[in-house]
Motif scaffolding. Structure first.
Motif, PDB file in Angstrom:
ATOM      1  N   ALA A 178       0.838  -1.199   0.000  1.00 56.19           N
ATOM      2  CA  ALA A 178       0.000   0.000   0.000  1.00 56.19           C
ATOM      3  C   ALA A 178       0.873   1.248   0.000  1.00 56.19           C
ATOM      4  CB  ALA A 178      -0.919   0.001   1.220  1.00 56.19           C
ATOM      5  N   TYR A 179       0.364   2.315  -0.574  1.00 56.24           N
ATOM      6  CA  TYR A 179       1.115   3.574  -0.649  1.00 56.24           C
ATOM      7  C   TYR A 179       1.615   4.010   0.719  1.00 56.24           C
ATOM      8  CZ  TYR A 179       1.876   8.621  -1.236  1.00 56.24           C
ATOM      9  OH  TYR A 179       2.412   9.880  -1.237  1.00 56.24           O
ATOM     10  N   GLU A 180       0.741   3.992   1.719  1.00 65.92           N
ATOM     11  CA  GLU A 180       1.098   4.476   3.051  1.00 65.92           C
ATOM     12  C   GLU A 180       2.128   3.587   3.741  1.00 65.92           C
ATOM     13  OE1 GLU A 180      -1.947   4.112   1.932  1.00 65.92           O
ATOM     14  OE2 GLU A 180      -2.757   6.164   1.867  1.00 65.92           O
ATOM     15  N   ASP A 181       2.353   2.378   3.227  1.00 66.92           N
ATOM     16  CA  ASP A 181       3.322   1.467   3.832  1.00 66.92           C
ATOM     17  C   ASP A 181       4.694   1.542   3.185  1.00 66.92           C
ATOM     18  OD1 ASP A 181       1.448   0.492   5.651  1.00 66.92           O
ATOM     19  OD2 ASP A 181       0.778  -1.097   4.287  1.00 66.92           O
ATOM     20  N   THR A 195       9.205  10.457   4.185  1.00 63.56           N
ATOM     21  CA  THR A 195       8.865  11.832   3.798  1.00 63.56           C
ATOM     22  C   THR A 195       7.874  12.443   4.779  1.00 63.56           C
ATOM     23  OG1 THR A 195       9.236  11.315   1.464  1.00 63.56           O
ATOM     24  CG2 THR A 195       7.982  13.297   1.959  1.00 63.56           C
ATOM     25  N   LYS A 196       6.866  11.701   5.158  1.00 63.54           N
ATOM     26  CA  LYS A 196       5.862  12.183   6.105  1.00 63.54           C
ATOM     27  C   LYS A 196       6.504  12.510   7.456  1.00 63.54           C
ATOM     28  CE  LYS A 196       1.327  10.912   8.072  1.00 63.54           C
ATOM     29  NZ  LYS A 196       1.644  10.897   9.518  1.00 63.54           N
ATOM     30  N   SER A 197       7.368  11.608   7.940  1.00 60.22           N
ATOM     31  CA  SER A 197       8.030  11.839   9.221  1.00 60.22           C
ATOM     32  C   SER A 197       8.931  13.064   9.165  1.00 60.22           C
ATOM     33  CB  SER A 197       8.855  10.605   9.619  1.00 60.22           C
ATOM     34  OG  SER A 197       8.019   9.493   9.836  1.00 60.22           O
ATOM     35  N   PHE A 198       9.621  13.244   8.045  1.00 59.75           N
ATOM     36  CA  PHE A 198      10.516  14.393   7.918  1.00 59.75           C
ATOM     37  C   PHE A 198       9.739  15.697   7.900  1.00 59.75           C
ATOM     38  CE2 PHE A 198      12.997  17.493   5.529  1.00 59.75           C
ATOM     39  CZ  PHE A 198      14.225  17.423   6.182  1.00 59.75           C
ATOM     40  N   LEU A 199       8.654  15.747   7.145  1.00 62.01           N
ATOM     41  CA  LEU A 199       7.870  16.978   7.059  1.00 62.01           C
ATOM     42  C   LEU A 199       7.184  17.312   8.380  1.00 62.01           C
ATOM     43  CD1 LEU A 199       6.253  16.517   3.530  1.00 62.01           C
ATOM     44  CD2 LEU A 199       8.164  18.007   4.151  1.00 62.01           C
ATOM     45  N   GLU A 200       6.805  16.306   9.125  1.00 58.45           N
ATOM     46  CA  GLU A 200       6.116  16.543  10.398  1.00 58.45           C
ATOM     47  C   GLU A 200       7.075  16.816  11.544  1.00 58.45           C
ATOM     48  OE1 GLU A 200       3.689  13.101  10.949  1.00 58.45           O
ATOM     49  OE2 GLU A 200       2.066  13.866   9.677  1.00 58.45           O
ATOM     50  N   ASN A 201       8.329  16.358  11.415  1.00 59.12           N
ATOM     51  CA  ASN A 201       9.279  16.511  12.519  1.00 59.12           C
ATOM     52  C   ASN A 201      10.693  16.697  11.973  1.00 59.12           C
ATOM     53  OD1 ASN A 201      10.361  16.567  15.125  1.00 59.12           O
ATOM     54  ND2 ASN A 201      10.524  14.339  15.250  1.00 59.12           N
ATOM     55  N   ARG A 202      10.839  17.735  11.144  1.00 62.69           N
ATOM     56  CA  ARG A 202      12.129  17.961  10.490  1.00 62.69           C
ATOM     57  C   ARG A 202      13.248  18.157  11.500  1.00 62.69           C
ATOM     58  NH1 ARG A 202      14.588  22.904   8.693  1.00 62.69           N
ATOM     59  NH2 ARG A 202      12.662  23.984   9.247  1.00 62.69           N
ATOM     60  N   ASN A 203      13.040  19.009  12.493  1.00 63.86           N
ATOM     61  CA  ASN A 203      14.103  19.294  13.448  1.00 63.86           C
ATOM     62  C   ASN A 203      14.502  18.046  14.237  1.00 63.86           C
ATOM     63  OD1 ASN A 203      14.248  22.004  12.717  1.00 63.86           O
ATOM     64  ND2 ASN A 203      12.715  22.633  14.223  1.00 63.86           N
ATOM     65  N   GLY A 204      13.512  17.286  14.638  1.00 68.57           N
ATOM     66  CA  GLY A 204      13.816  16.082  15.403  1.00 68.57           C
ATOM     67  C   GLY A 204      14.587  15.060  14.599  1.00 68.57           C
ATOM     68  N   MET A 205      14.205  14.855  13.341  1.00 65.83           N
ATOM     69  CA  MET A 205      14.902  13.886  12.498  1.00 65.83           C
ATOM     70  C   MET A 205      16.322  14.336  12.194  1.00 65.83           C
ATOM     71  SD  MET A 205      12.171  12.280   9.781  1.00 65.83           S
ATOM     72  CE  MET A 205      13.389  11.052   9.277  1.00 65.83           C
TER      73      MET A 205
END
Length: 235
Positions: free
Chosen positions: A208-211, A218-228
């Motif tokens: 699946a796309y989300e998997d 990409t989703k994790s980076f955009l939501e938590n750029r500083n943390g990553m």
């Protein structure tokens, strides 16, 4: 849909420990079935996506350096090490199509200059356009009738906005054409209803796309750029 499946003829191969048969996904391949007019190959570099795409292009009679059946030119290291071991199943068979290979697009553009075929690619030399413009002009002007279109990392020269333009081109042709696309782009992978085949973990499996890693990272980076970035750069 035209190309229904790709089968590896293992009985013809006597070198299972040599390239490309030592790639786990290819070594484990039996039959790859397509159930959609738009299919995506995803996976890490070296997972076999481009190798299988080149093999399909070889069996279709397309130039494996990039092009269709009528593009005759050669470059070093172009060709398919897998193509002669593949069997393609069609219903119905179609001869029109194109193999778009990003890494040798410069040589393809030079070939078009040498034969004076600019009218089929926007009316001017692909070398006189930016990299992204030339890619998009190829898609707009060459992908204009039913066929099988094989694209190897088409996002290589496309901005996010032009990746969206490519999605529109695919959508406009999807009712009469078939696309098989190897990509790392989460934008291109987001095409609605596309079949996504993952080449990771030593085999080929629908996902699946989300998997996909492409979406999740990409989703994790955009939501938590500083943390990553903090985690990535820590000593």
């Amino acid at each position: 849909m035209y190309l229904r499946s790709v089968e590896l003829l293992i009985e013809k191969n006597e070198n299972l420990d040599q390239y490309p048969f030592n790639i786990p996904t290819i070594n484990s391949l039996n039959k790859l079935e397509f159930r959609n007019n738009v299919t995506f190959f995803v996976g890490e570099n070296g997972s076999g996506k481009s190798t299988i795409l080149e093999g399909i292009a070889h069996q279709c009679g397309f130039n494996t350096a990039g092009g269709g059946r009528n593009n005759f030119y050669e470059i070093n290291a172009a060709g398919s090490s897998l193509g002669e071991y593949l069997r393609l199943s069609w219903l119905p068979k179609i001869s029109n199509g194109f193999f778009m290979r990003s890494e040798s697009f410069y040589q393809f553009a030079s070939h078009i200059d040498s034969i004076g075929a600019h009218e089929h690619y926007g009316g001017r030399s692909l070398h006189e356009q930016s990299h992204g413009e030339s890619f998009l002009n190829l898609f707009v002007n060459r992908f204009n009738r039913k066929g099988l279109y094989l694209l190897d990392e088409p996002e290589a020269a496309l901005s996010p906005a032009r990746q969206l333009s490519l999605l529109r081109i695919i959508r406009d042709l999807a009712d009469t054409s078939q696309f098989i696309i190897a990509t790392h782009s989460p934008i291109i992978l987001g095409y609605p209803g596309g079949q996504i085949l993952s080449f990771d973990n030593g085999g080929i499996a629908e996902i699946a796309y989300e998997d996909t890693d492409h979406y999740q990272i990409t989703k994790s980076f955009l939501e938590n750029r500083n943390g990553m970035l903090k985690e990535l750069f820590k000593d």
